[in-house]
Scaffold this motif. Structure first.
Motif, PDB file in Angstrom:
ATOM      1  N   CYS A 270       7.708 -45.888   8.047  1.00  0.00           N
ATOM      2  CA  CYS A 270       8.650 -44.753   8.024  1.00  0.00           C
ATOM      3  C   CYS A 270       8.857 -44.286   6.585  1.00  0.00           C
ATOM      4  N   ASP A 271       9.060 -43.001   6.457  1.00  0.00           N
ATOM      5  CA  ASP A 271       9.382 -42.401   5.173  1.00  0.00           C
ATOM      6  C   ASP A 271      10.873 -42.669   4.893  1.00  0.00           C
ATOM      7  N   THR A 272      11.200 -43.213   3.729  1.00  0.00           N
ATOM      8  CA  THR A 272      12.627 -43.406   3.405  1.00  0.00           C
ATOM      9  C   THR A 272      12.981 -42.671   2.107  1.00  0.00           C
ATOM     10  N   SER A 273      12.199 -41.666   1.799  1.00  0.00           N
ATOM     11  CA  SER A 273      12.411 -40.955   0.525  1.00  0.00           C
ATOM     12  C   SER A 273      13.725 -40.160   0.511  1.00  0.00           C
ATOM     13  N   TYR A 274      14.350 -40.034   1.676  1.00  0.00           N
ATOM     14  CA  TYR A 274      15.634 -39.329   1.734  1.00  0.00           C
ATOM     15  C   TYR A 274      16.768 -40.187   1.146  1.00  0.00           C
ATOM     16  N   VAL A 275      16.541 -41.486   0.931  1.00  0.00           N
ATOM     17  CA  VAL A 275      17.557 -42.327   0.276  1.00  0.00           C
ATOM     18  C   VAL A 275      17.415 -42.084  -1.232  1.00  0.00           C
ATOM     19  N   LEU A 276      18.423 -41.478  -1.843  1.00  0.00           N
ATOM     20  CA  LEU A 276      18.299 -41.065  -3.244  1.00  0.00           C
ATOM     21  C   LEU A 276      19.119 -41.952  -4.177  1.00  0.00           C
ATOM     22  N   PRO A 277      18.685 -42.025  -5.424  1.00  0.00           N
ATOM     23  CA  PRO A 277      19.479 -42.785  -6.393  1.00  0.00           C
ATOM     24  C   PRO A 277      20.891 -42.189  -6.450  1.00  0.00           C
ATOM     25  N   GLY A 278      21.871 -43.037  -6.512  1.00  0.00           N
ATOM     26  CA  GLY A 278      23.256 -42.544  -6.546  1.00  0.00           C
ATOM     27  C   GLY A 278      23.924 -42.615  -5.180  1.00  0.00           C
ATOM     28  N   ASP A 279      23.121 -42.639  -4.125  1.00  0.00           N
ATOM     29  CA  ASP A 279      23.719 -42.711  -2.780  1.00  0.00           C
ATOM     30  C   ASP A 279      24.521 -43.992  -2.605  1.00  0.00           C
ATOM     31  N   GLU A 280      24.032 -45.068  -3.235  1.00  0.00           N
ATOM     32  CA  GLU A 280      24.733 -46.344  -3.006  1.00  0.00           C
ATOM     33  C   GLU A 280      26.184 -46.261  -3.479  1.00  0.00           C
ATOM     34  N   ASP A 281      26.446 -45.459  -4.515  1.00  0.00           N
ATOM     35  CA  ASP A 281      27.840 -45.329  -4.973  1.00  0.00           C
ATOM     36  C   ASP A 281      28.666 -44.554  -3.944  1.00  0.00           C
ATOM     37  N   ILE A 282      28.049 -43.526  -3.391  1.00  0.00           N
ATOM     38  CA  ILE A 282      28.776 -42.727  -2.382  1.00  0.00           C
ATOM     39  C   ILE A 282      29.090 -43.601  -1.175  1.00  0.00           C
ATOM     40  N   LEU A 283      28.098 -44.363  -0.726  1.00  0.00           N
ATOM     41  CA  LEU A 283      28.316 -45.220   0.452  1.00  0.00           C
ATOM     42  C   LEU A 283      29.373 -46.282   0.148  1.00  0.00           C
TER      43      LEU A 283
END
Ligand code: BGP
Length: 466
Positions: A270-283
């Motif tokens: 599966c393509d997971t390129s939609y997970v972007l740097p910085g998302d972990e802080d938002i989550l």
């Protein structure tokens, strides 16, 4: 402080598209469900929610019935398309004012409103631009959520961001029976990820306003069970738990994607390129205060033999109409012939909720839970002015017993909501499949008739309620 604060909540639940009707009233814009239901793609049960249970015009009558039924809480959803008709543009005062009236009518009756911001119905312009597959939708959702918090945050104490990221995207992008009727797991994971990100954005908006309420997400969660106790079955159960539960609940409660999730998806190609740097802080900043859990049935699994996993949905009540979609070999769905099922293939197994609550306590010990939905679909019949739904009473009673037992054993469960307050549109299942505590006579101007289960629930709350 609202009327029901601190008390165990005994209520029932609905969702805007399923019950409101009034699909073009005031400024309302079209949602993906409005458009889908009017299209040829809606071919299984070709009906619409144009009128539905006419709750938009009858919410006061429905709330009066809830009071008569001893309920102290109402979970309902706001239609994004009423508040921001095209999803991103101007805010509608008429739309906002409608939910002012609903919320005030709850409070005037001592009913705690629990408000879901998103329950399957996406503004059509956003849907056409790629819907949940696009990040733009997360940002649009955050703005819509903030608009609602600012308007209703003084009165609504319990908020829910998104209903069922797992089930909604499974149906929309894997099984393909909900719009956009896609059957592609890659796209499914992308859409679900964006829903979780959108939820986290909304939680951050909520916190930034310093409101006194609490916010959660609604997760369709499952007690994962096997018929055999051996390591291969245990592994299948772990995989199914990751697939159905942790992929949503870890993100919402712990604020992080389970590490093995991304590895597993990438191993599946599966393509997971939609997970972007910085998302972990938002989550991480978007962690919920509580988890809303829709509990209907368990997932019974067995080891995969390497062949693809079948996921099924049945929208007609006829076994030959199962839709199937395969997942790449995580587990195989099993079946227990000793457990009864309803006509749509749902297991009637109340003990599952006890296993689920125990499991949630172990995984997320500090997070309170509300059972935001539990109910039984049946082709109820009105006979001599009465609906004798003993089958539903038996099912609901079983759930209540097991929930109270889990609570007595230390699970922090704070409320229980029957799906549904009254009969309503059951998505692709149409109107024949009914869940309500109150019967809606669609042929007679949507007349309301409380079912036997309504009275059972009233008496049970009186006896057991705190
Ligand atoms: C949940 C949804 C509800 C409701 C319920 C029953 O997954 O949140 O909206 O519809 O399931 O499902 P169905 O109506 O498909 O039988």
């Amino acid at each position: 402080m609202s009327a029901a604060a601190g008390r165990f909540l005994w209520g029932s639940a609905t969702a805007a598209y399923q019950c409101e009707g009034a699909w073009r009233e005031a400024d309302k814009g079209p949602s993906n469900w409005d458009v889908f239901c009017h299209s040829e793609a809606n071919s299984v049960n070709p009906v619409t929610g144009d009128v539905a249970a006419d709750h938009y015009h009858r919410f006061e009558e429905d709330l009066d019935l809830m009071v008569a039924g001893g309920q102290n809480a109402y979970r309902f959803s706001i239609a994004w398309t009423r508040v921001i008709p095209d999803g991103t543009g101007a805010v509608s005062e008429a739309g906002l004012a409608h939910y002012d009236r609903v919320i005030d009518a709850c409070l005037a009756r001592g009913i705690e409103p629990m408000v879901t911001l998103y329950h399957y119905d996406l503004p059509q312009p956003l849907f056409e631009r790629g819907g949940w597959e696009r990040r733009e939708t997360c940002e649009a959702f955050a703005r819509y959520a903030r608009t609602c918090f600012e308007r209703y945050g003084d009165r609504v104490r319990l908020w829910l961001t998104i209903n069922e990221p797992n089930y909604d995207t499974l149906c929309s992008y894997a099984i393909g029976n909900y719009p956009p009727n896609v059957r592609d797991l890659d796209r499914r994971w992308r859409a679900m990820y964006h829903m979780l990100l959108a939820s986290a954005h909304a939680v951050r908006e909520f916190r930034s306003l310093g409101l006194s309420g609490q916010i959660g997400l609604v997760s369709d969660s499952y007690y994962i069970d096997t018929l055999v106790d051996d390591p291969a079955y245990d592994e299948a159960a772990r995989n199914a738990d990751l697939f159905f539960n942790r992929s949503v609940n870890d993100v919402a409660v712990l604020g992080t994607l389970p590490p093995e999730m991304r590895e597993r998806l990438e191993a599946d190609g599966c393509d997971t390129s939609y997970v972007l740097p910085g998302d972990e802080d938002i989550l991480a900043e978007g962690r919920v205060d509580f988890l809303g859990v829709n509990a209907y049935e368990r997932e019974l699994v067995k080891p995969s033999d390497g062949s693809p996993t079948n996921l099924t949905a049945n929208n007609t009540g006829r076994p030959e109409d199962n839709h199937e979609k395969t997942v790449r070999g995580w587990f195989t769905l099993d079946s227990d012939p000793s457990v009864p099922k309803n006509a749509w293939g749902m297991e009637l197994y109340p003990r599952s909720v006890y296993g689920l609550l125990m499991d949630l306590r172990e995984k997320y010990p500090d997070t309170p839970v509300y059972i935001t939905e539990n109910g039984m679909g049946y082709a109820d019949e009105l006979v001599d002015g009465r609906v004798r739904d003993d089958y539903r009473i038996e099912y609901l009673r079983g759930f209540v017993e097991w929930i109270l037992r889990a609570r007595a054993e230390g699970c922090d469960v704070r409320g229980y909501f029957v799906w549904s307050t009254m009969d309503l549109y059951s998505w692709i299942n149409g109107y024949r499949k009914r869940y309500g505590l109150v019967y809606v006579d669609y042929g007679d101007d949507c007349r309301r008739i409380p079912k036997d289960s309504f009275y059972w629930y009233r008496d049970m709350i009186k006896e057991r309620g705190e």
